[in-house]
Design a protein around this motif. Sequence first.
Motif, mmCIF file in Angstrom:
data_model
loop_
_atom_site.group_PDB
_atom_site.id
_atom_site.type_symbol
_atom_site.label_atom_id
_atom_site.label_comp_id
_atom_site.label_asym_id
_atom_site.label_seq_id
_atom_site.Cartn_x
_atom_site.Cartn_y
_atom_site.Cartn_z
ATOM 1 N N VAL A 219 0.863 -1.184 0.000
ATOM 2 C CA VAL A 219 0.000 0.000 0.000
ATOM 3 C C VAL A 219 0.897 1.230 0.000
ATOM 4 N N GLN A 220 0.328 2.353 -0.397
ATOM 5 C CA GLN A 220 1.095 3.586 -0.486
ATOM 6 C C GLN A 220 0.297 4.747 0.104
ATOM 7 N N VAL A 221 1.044 5.763 0.537
ATOM 8 C CA VAL A 221 0.433 6.969 1.109
ATOM 9 C C VAL A 221 1.067 8.169 0.424
ATOM 10 N N ARG A 222 0.221 9.052 -0.087
ATOM 11 C CA ARG A 222 0.673 10.280 -0.731
ATOM 12 C C ARG A 222 0.733 11.375 0.330
ATOM 13 N N LEU A 223 1.950 11.872 0.608
ATOM 14 C CA LEU A 223 2.173 12.781 1.718
ATOM 15 C C LEU A 223 2.447 14.196 1.213
ATOM 16 N N PRO A 224 1.629 15.182 1.604
ATOM 17 C CA PRO A 224 1.893 16.571 1.197
ATOM 18 C C PRO A 224 3.014 17.175 2.016
ATOM 19 N N LEU A 225 3.905 17.928 1.349
ATOM 20 C CA LEU A 225 5.034 18.570 2.010
ATOM 21 C C LEU A 225 5.109 20.030 1.587
ATOM 22 N N THR A 226 5.319 20.908 2.554
ATOM 23 C CA THR A 226 5.559 22.316 2.246
ATOM 24 C C THR A 226 7.035 22.506 1.918
ATOM 25 N N ASP A 227 7.367 23.695 1.433
ATOM 26 C CA ASP A 227 8.762 23.982 1.129
ATOM 27 C C ASP A 227 9.612 23.956 2.399
ATOM 28 N N ALA A 228 9.043 24.438 3.510
ATOM 29 C CA ALA A 228 9.777 24.414 4.776
ATOM 30 C C ALA A 228 10.042 22.982 5.226
ATOM 31 N N GLN A 229 9.076 22.101 5.024
ATOM 32 C CA GLN A 229 9.276 20.702 5.407
ATOM 33 C C GLN A 229 10.323 20.032 4.529
ATOM 34 N N LEU A 230 10.354 20.386 3.251
ATOM 35 C CA LEU A 230 11.413 19.865 2.386
ATOM 36 C C LEU A 230 12.781 20.294 2.917
ATOM 37 N N GLY A 231 12.860 21.546 3.380
ATOM 38 C CA GLY A 231 14.116 22.033 3.936
ATOM 39 C C GLY A 231 14.517 21.267 5.187
ATOM 40 N N LYS A 232 13.554 20.931 6.033
ATOM 41 C CA LYS A 232 13.859 20.145 7.226
ATOM 42 C C LYS A 232 14.360 18.752 6.858
ATOM 43 N N LEU A 233 13.782 18.173 5.817
ATOM 44 C CA LEU A 233 14.219 16.844 5.393
ATOM 45 C C LEU A 233 15.592 16.883 4.744
ATOM 46 N N GLY A 234 15.943 18.039 4.193
ATOM 47 C CA GLY A 234 17.203 18.131 3.473
ATOM 48 C C GLY A 234 17.144 17.433 2.125
ATOM 49 N N LEU A 235 15.938 17.320 1.548
ATOM 50 C CA LEU A 235 15.750 16.648 0.263
ATOM 51 C C LEU A 235 15.256 17.659 -0.771
ATOM 52 N N THR A 236 15.318 17.258 -2.038
ATOM 53 C CA THR A 236 14.929 18.144 -3.122
ATOM 54 C C THR A 236 13.735 17.566 -3.878
#
Length: 413
Positions: A219-236
């Motif tokens: 199964v899969q889950v589609r997760l919404p991310l803000t730009d700030a959350q992308l920055g916290k993850l350190g991913l692009t």
Amino acid sequence: MKPIFQILGVVVILAVAIAAVITLSATKPEPKKKAPEAQVARLFTETVERTAAVLTVRTQGEVQPRTAIDLVPQVGGKIVAVSDQFVEGGHVTAGETLVRLDDSDYQLALMQAKSQLAQSERLLAEEEANAEIRRKQWDWDELRKSDRPEDLALRRPHLAERRADVAAAEANVANAQVNLQRTKITVPFAGRVTEKAADLGQFVSPGTRLGRVFSTETVQVRLPLTDAQLGKLGLTIGYVPEPGAEPEVRFSAEVGGKLRHWTGKLKRINAQVDAETRLVYALAELDDPYGANTDDGVPMAVGLFVNAELDGRRIDPAFRFPRAGLRNTDTVYVVNDDDKLEIRQVEVADSNEQRVLATAGVVPGERVVVSPVRNPIAGMAVEAMQRGAAGESDVATGAAQAMGSTSMPGGGF
């Protein structure tokens, strides 16, 4: 003359009275002036601590099957058998026959195709024999090179035609066998039935929708991310991890009155920004959610709304203080060594309901104000008190001195 003397007497008396008042006012001693005592606001503070922290991103999404198909037949016919598991919520295994169609016509078609194949093979054998006879009629050693026989004389085109007929007959047999197999409608994966749209005795044509089945393998889950959350993850945007190195995703949801937990993997981050929400969506997956990866037998079921947590980049050093010390989004009040109030801007790396992690603006050991402050002025004298060091009466007194007659919420400005 008497009235004149009376008027003069009144005037003289008034003049004497006025002179007396002026004299008394001029000679009275000056009152001693007492300088007003300056009131110092009493504020509660907490000490900034240095720490190392891994940022956490929290988001949510709906569990969806990675694979879901409509069950449709490729051939037509009457439904003569239906599996007991072909019901809404039924569990099906890979290769299990869910619906079987009447195969009488397809059995006959297979027999006819086999008969045609046998006839084509007989004709091919006869043509091969004729071609061999024609070849032996020629003595190649006694003829000159220019007198070689034509292909037609040796019946080579006839032989090629018969071979093509056999190949076509074999294809017809294979097609008839495939159509016969297609009367048994199966799914190529283990899954669950979500909808049943046909039943025993119904005639269906090719393409008729019989139901819907989804795979329980992943199964899969589609997760919404803000730009700030992308920055916290350190991913692009467009991130795809290496196989075996996928970041961990911790799912949770309340099921049956109890909080359940599952652990999946982040598979990718979409390479585009959603035009409507301006968010980026990540895709996380959980393998075998109805089997090995249940929580005490409770699956992360399709349709469930789950919370998700991902670990982001590590911050070292990070400066931690209570969430009540943050005003607006990036301001703190600090009591310096001279017990004066300083208003500072901080760089917030992360915050939640309990604490703030900053990377600049404060240093370990400094005192951050965590109580409400009305009309703060940089440089104003304050009295700092550690939270918990005073009784309830001190708390009330400190709040009154800081706020005046106005009551403010505990979070401050």
